[in-house]
Design an enzyme around this catalytic site. Sequence first.
Site, mmCIF file in Angstrom:
data_model
loop_
_atom_site.group_PDB
_atom_site.id
_atom_site.type_symbol
_atom_site.label_atom_id
_atom_site.label_comp_id
_atom_site.label_asym_id
_atom_site.label_seq_id
_atom_site.Cartn_x
_atom_site.Cartn_y
_atom_site.Cartn_z
ATOM 1 N N SER A 181 -0.997 7.618 6.859
ATOM 2 C CA SER A 181 -2.187 8.220 7.472
ATOM 3 C C SER A 181 -3.448 7.838 6.704
ATOM 4 C CB SER A 181 -2.042 9.749 7.554
ATOM 5 O OG SER A 181 -2.296 10.343 6.303
ATOM 6 N N ILE A 204 0.857 -1.195 0.000
ATOM 7 C CA ILE A 204 0.000 0.000 0.000
ATOM 8 C C ILE A 204 0.891 1.242 0.000
ATOM 9 C CG2 ILE A 204 -1.801 1.255 1.282
ATOM 10 C CD1 ILE A 204 -2.384 -1.538 2.666
ATOM 11 N N TYR A 223 -7.035 19.115 -8.926
ATOM 12 C CA TYR A 223 -7.067 17.807 -8.229
ATOM 13 C C TYR A 223 -7.965 16.825 -8.975
ATOM 14 C CZ TYR A 223 -8.543 14.328 -4.759
ATOM 15 O OH TYR A 223 -8.862 13.154 -4.118
ATOM 16 N N ILE A 229 -6.617 6.767 4.736
ATOM 17 C CA ILE A 229 -7.113 5.551 4.090
ATOM 18 C C ILE A 229 -6.013 4.486 4.009
ATOM 19 C CG2 ILE A 229 -7.958 4.638 1.877
ATOM 20 C CD1 ILE A 229 -9.380 7.426 1.500
HETATM 21 N N1 LIG Z 1 -10.211 12.049 2.288
HETATM 22 C C1 LIG Z 1 -11.031 12.210 1.261
HETATM 23 O O1 LIG Z 1 -12.078 12.887 1.381
HETATM 24 C C2 LIG Z 1 -10.728 11.526 -0.067
HETATM 25 C C3 LIG Z 1 -11.767 11.412 -0.983
HETATM 26 C C4 LIG Z 1 -11.517 10.798 -2.214
HETATM 27 C C5 LIG Z 1 -10.263 10.318 -2.502
HETATM 28 N N2 LIG Z 1 -9.250 10.441 -1.594
HETATM 29 C C6 LIG Z 1 -7.927 9.914 -1.961
HETATM 30 O O2 LIG Z 1 -7.523 8.970 -0.987
HETATM 31 C C7 LIG Z 1 -6.099 8.877 -0.990
HETATM 32 C C8 LIG Z 1 -5.597 8.914 0.442
HETATM 33 O O3 LIG Z 1 -5.896 10.174 1.019
HETATM 34 P P1 LIG Z 1 -6.389 10.340 2.528
HETATM 35 O O4 LIG Z 1 -7.771 10.840 2.487
HETATM 36 O O5 LIG Z 1 -6.093 9.126 3.301
HETATM 37 O O6 LIG Z 1 -5.492 11.578 2.978
HETATM 38 P P2 LIG Z 1 -4.215 11.681 3.958
HETATM 39 O O7 LIG Z 1 -4.604 11.204 5.314
HETATM 40 O O8 LIG Z 1 -3.745 13.077 3.787
HETATM 41 O O9 LIG Z 1 -3.167 10.660 3.335
HETATM 42 C C9 LIG Z 1 -2.457 10.941 2.161
HETATM 43 C C10 LIG Z 1 -1.287 9.999 2.084
HETATM 44 O O10 LIG Z 1 -0.585 10.221 0.852
HETATM 45 C C11 LIG Z 1 0.788 10.324 1.171
HETATM 46 N N3 LIG Z 1 1.593 11.040 0.193
HETATM 47 C C12 LIG Z 1 1.492 12.319 -0.228
HETATM 48 N N4 LIG Z 1 2.472 12.588 -1.123
HETATM 49 C C13 LIG Z 1 3.194 11.448 -1.263
HETATM 50 C C14 LIG Z 1 4.337 11.068 -2.023
HETATM 51 N N5 LIG Z 1 4.988 11.931 -2.826
HETATM 52 N N6 LIG Z 1 4.804 9.790 -1.916
HETATM 53 C C15 LIG Z 1 4.199 8.901 -1.090
HETATM 54 N N7 LIG Z 1 3.142 9.208 -0.333
HETATM 55 C C16 LIG Z 1 2.644 10.464 -0.431
HETATM 56 C C17 LIG Z 1 0.814 11.004 2.525
HETATM 57 O O11 LIG Z 1 2.097 10.834 3.116
HETATM 58 P P3 LIG Z 1 2.741 11.842 4.188
HETATM 59 O O12 LIG Z 1 2.185 11.419 5.521
HETATM 60 O O13 LIG Z 1 4.197 11.620 4.061
HETATM 61 O O14 LIG Z 1 2.310 13.232 3.819
HETATM 62 C C18 LIG Z 1 -0.302 10.221 3.214
HETATM 63 O O15 LIG Z 1 0.168 8.969 3.652
HETATM 64 C C19 LIG Z 1 -5.595 10.022 -1.869
HETATM 65 O O16 LIG Z 1 -5.231 9.515 -3.131
HETATM 66 C C20 LIG Z 1 -6.810 10.941 -1.980
HETATM 67 O O17 LIG Z 1 -6.791 11.685 -3.168
HETATM 68 C C21 LIG Z 1 -9.459 11.029 -0.366
#
Ligand SMILES: NC(=O)c1ccc[n+]([C@@H]2O[C@H](COP(=O)([O-])OP(=O)(O)OC[C@H]3O[C@@H](n4cnc5c(N)ncnc54)[C@H](OP(=O)(O)O)[C@@H]3O)[C@@H](O)[C@H]2O)c1
Length: 273
Positions: free
Chosen positions: A12, A7, A146, A14
């Site tokens: 953090s 993964i 985005y 998801i």
């Molecule tokens: N939350 C929502 O409402 C939502 C809705 C639809 C889709 N999504 C998608 O779900 C996915 C996970 O997001 P989340 O909601 O769980 O947000 P999150 O808690 O902010 O997690 C984002 C993750 O991506 C990592 N990341 C960012 N840049 C990276 C890089 N260059 N290389 C490797 N890892 C990187 C972050 O790592 P660091 O800890 O190092 O920053 C973090 O582990 C994303 O693709 C997001 O677009 C989220």
Amino acid sequence: MSKAIVITGASSGIGKAAATFFHQKGWNVVATMRNPEKETDLKEDERMKLFKLDVMDKSSIAEAVQKSIAAFGKIDVWVNNAGYGAFGPLEAGTDEQIRRQYDVNFFGVIDCIKAILPHFKANRAGVIINVTSIGGLLTLPLFGVYNSSKFALEGLSEGLWFDLQQFGIKVKVIEPGGIKTDFAGRSLDQFDQSEFPEYENYSKIIAEKFTDPDYAKNFGSPEMVAGVIYTAATDNKTTLRYLAGKDAKQFWFLRRWFGYKFQMGMAKRYMGI
Ligand SMILES: NC(=O)c1ccc[n+]([C@@H]2O[C@H](COP(=O)([O-])OP(=O)(O)OC[C@H]3O[C@@H](n4cnc5c(N)ncnc54)[C@H](OP(=O)(O)O)[C@@H]3O)[C@@H](O)[C@H]2O)c1
């Protein structure tokens, strides 16, 4: 023998919830992240490995693939979850910010898929799961950069769905709605609008809507999305799309059955713009 999953972005939200979920289900888990040395919630054991992987750094991807195979012999599922949101009017985003959005959310996924494909092809098996978004099927105001990166990922995934079946490889997308994670907090890259005062009022209305507790109260949990990822990983079906969350299903229902004009009109009225 336990199956193995890798993964990305497991530090953090998801990604972390998915790592925990699969581990609890008895899977071998590689939780990859930019700074594994800082991780305190996920603990390494014989079925949980924390490896460094920055999707913007190809050598870290290659190393994580090689270490994952060395740790568990065979990788069954690869989840491209790492990603973040850029937010603001297009003009206010710098070239660097806009390109970085695509480097992480789109090109980073391509690099990961290219790195794991030889292993999956050699095994004539494997599941690639890309976390896109309901925002990969429709857009929200000020999220165009985005959302377009997720539209691109949707298109890529559809293409790969055709191309990789001949090798026994399944391609799937998870499309979450609003989820309670760091996405809207520390991960959000807000464009500096100070040179574009003409957007001030518009942006204020939208930002107020997005931060209204009433708007966020129906958001889903990362554990719910982890459950959907688990279904996609284990159902043995060739299904491509998995919507995750009530709001995602509602948005898609409107778009699909009433058309984009109706759904976008509703979104506009709802946002008050
Ligand atoms: N939350 C929502 O409402 C939502 C809705 C639809 C889709 N999504 C998608 O779900 C996915 C996970 O997001 P989340 O909601 O769980 O947000 P999150 O808690 O902010 O997690 C984002 C993750 O991506 C990592 N990341 C960012 N840049 C990276 C890089 N260059 N290389 C490797 N890892 C990187 C972050 O790592 P660091 O800890 O190092 O920053 C973090 O582990 C994303 O693709 C997001 O677009 C989220």
